[in-house]
Design a protein around this motif. Sequence first.
Motif, mmCIF file in Angstrom:
data_model
loop_
_atom_site.group_PDB
_atom_site.id
_atom_site.type_symbol
_atom_site.label_atom_id
_atom_site.label_comp_id
_atom_site.label_asym_id
_atom_site.label_seq_id
_atom_site.Cartn_x
_atom_site.Cartn_y
_atom_site.Cartn_z
ATOM 1 N N VAL A 29 0.822 -1.211 0.000
ATOM 2 C CA VAL A 29 0.000 0.000 0.000
ATOM 3 C C VAL A 29 0.859 1.265 0.000
ATOM 4 O O VAL A 29 0.552 2.223 -0.708
ATOM 5 C CB VAL A 29 -0.962 -0.007 1.214
ATOM 6 N N THR A 30 1.935 1.259 0.787
ATOM 7 C CA THR A 30 2.750 2.470 0.924
ATOM 8 C C THR A 30 3.862 2.574 -0.115
ATOM 9 O O THR A 30 4.373 3.661 -0.363
ATOM 10 C CB THR A 30 3.406 2.547 2.313
ATOM 11 N N GLY A 31 4.267 1.444 -0.664
ATOM 12 C CA GLY A 31 5.392 1.443 -1.588
ATOM 13 C C GLY A 31 6.735 1.462 -0.876
ATOM 14 O O GLY A 31 7.769 1.598 -1.520
ATOM 15 N N LEU A 32 6.713 1.302 0.442
ATOM 16 C CA LEU A 32 7.942 1.298 1.228
ATOM 17 C C LEU A 32 8.428 -0.129 1.436
ATOM 18 O O LEU A 32 7.641 -1.063 1.459
ATOM 19 C CB LEU A 32 7.708 1.940 2.601
ATOM 20 N N GLY A 33 9.730 -0.269 1.642
ATOM 21 C CA GLY A 33 10.301 -1.564 1.981
ATOM 22 C C GLY A 33 10.261 -1.799 3.479
ATOM 23 O O GLY A 33 10.015 -0.882 4.273
ATOM 24 N N ARG A 34 10.523 -3.037 3.864
ATOM 25 C CA ARG A 34 10.483 -3.426 5.267
ATOM 26 C C ARG A 34 11.405 -2.565 6.127
ATOM 27 O O ARG A 34 11.004 -2.054 7.167
ATOM 28 C CB ARG A 34 10.876 -4.901 5.383
ATOM 29 N N ASP B 178 -4.775 3.879 10.447
ATOM 30 C CA ASP B 178 -3.562 4.610 10.812
ATOM 31 C C ASP B 178 -2.651 4.784 9.598
ATOM 32 O O ASP B 178 -2.062 5.848 9.386
ATOM 33 C CB ASP B 178 -2.781 3.889 11.915
ATOM 34 N N ILE B 179 -2.546 3.727 8.796
ATOM 35 C CA ILE B 179 -1.715 3.782 7.585
ATOM 36 C C ILE B 179 -2.328 4.753 6.576
ATOM 37 O O ILE B 179 -1.623 5.564 5.964
ATOM 38 C CB ILE B 179 -1.543 2.375 6.973
ATOM 39 N N MET C 133 -0.621 8.230 5.073
ATOM 40 C CA MET C 133 -0.471 8.529 3.647
ATOM 41 C C MET C 133 -1.161 9.845 3.295
ATOM 42 O O MET C 133 -0.611 10.651 2.526
ATOM 43 C CB MET C 133 -1.017 7.378 2.802
ATOM 44 N N THR C 134 -2.330 10.094 3.863
ATOM 45 C CA THR C 134 -3.046 11.351 3.623
ATOM 46 C C THR C 134 -2.221 12.542 4.096
ATOM 47 O O THR C 134 -2.150 13.563 3.413
ATOM 48 C CB THR C 134 -4.418 11.330 4.355
ATOM 49 N N ALA D 224 -0.837 15.706 1.937
ATOM 50 C CA ALA D 224 -1.138 17.082 2.366
ATOM 51 C C ALA D 224 0.146 17.888 2.541
ATOM 52 O O ALA D 224 0.201 19.064 2.157
ATOM 53 C CB ALA D 224 -1.925 17.067 3.668
ATOM 54 N N ALA D 225 1.182 17.272 3.084
ATOM 55 C CA ALA D 225 2.475 17.962 3.273
ATOM 56 C C ALA D 225 3.099 18.318 1.931
ATOM 57 O O ALA D 225 3.771 19.348 1.813
ATOM 58 C CB ALA D 225 3.408 17.105 4.098
ATOM 59 N N ARG D 226 2.863 17.509 0.938
ATOM 60 C CA ARG D 226 3.398 17.777 -0.403
ATOM 61 C C ARG D 226 2.766 19.036 -0.977
ATOM 62 O O ARG D 226 3.409 19.784 -1.734
ATOM 63 C CB ARG D 226 3.091 16.576 -1.303
ATOM 64 N N ASN D 227 1.515 19.289 -0.637
ATOM 65 C CA ASN D 227 0.777 20.411 -1.214
ATOM 66 C C ASN D 227 0.949 21.713 -0.452
ATOM 67 O O ASN D 227 0.291 22.695 -0.776
ATOM 68 C CB ASN D 227 -0.706 20.042 -1.297
ATOM 69 N N VAL D 228 1.801 21.722 0.559
ATOM 70 C CA VAL D 228 1.989 22.944 1.362
ATOM 71 C C VAL D 228 3.009 23.827 0.706
ATOM 72 O O VAL D 228 3.935 23.463 0.101
ATOM 73 C CB VAL D 228 2.426 22.588 2.807
#
Length: 60
Positions: free
Chosen positions: A12-17, A46-47, A51-52, A56-60
Amino acid sequence: MRFIRLKEVMHVTGLGRSSIYNYMAEGRFPKTVSLGGRAVAWVESDIELWMTEKVAARNV
């Protein structure tokens, strides 16, 4: 409420372990919930919230 395991969190996140656990150690990722023994999971909402907040931080 739904618990999701590491494999799904990674998908879901595209992150590795290692990234997930590093972010958790830094307090920058939701913590796990113990399911008993060595089994852990994350609360799906929570996940999704994490991600939300990233979007949102990207759009600041």
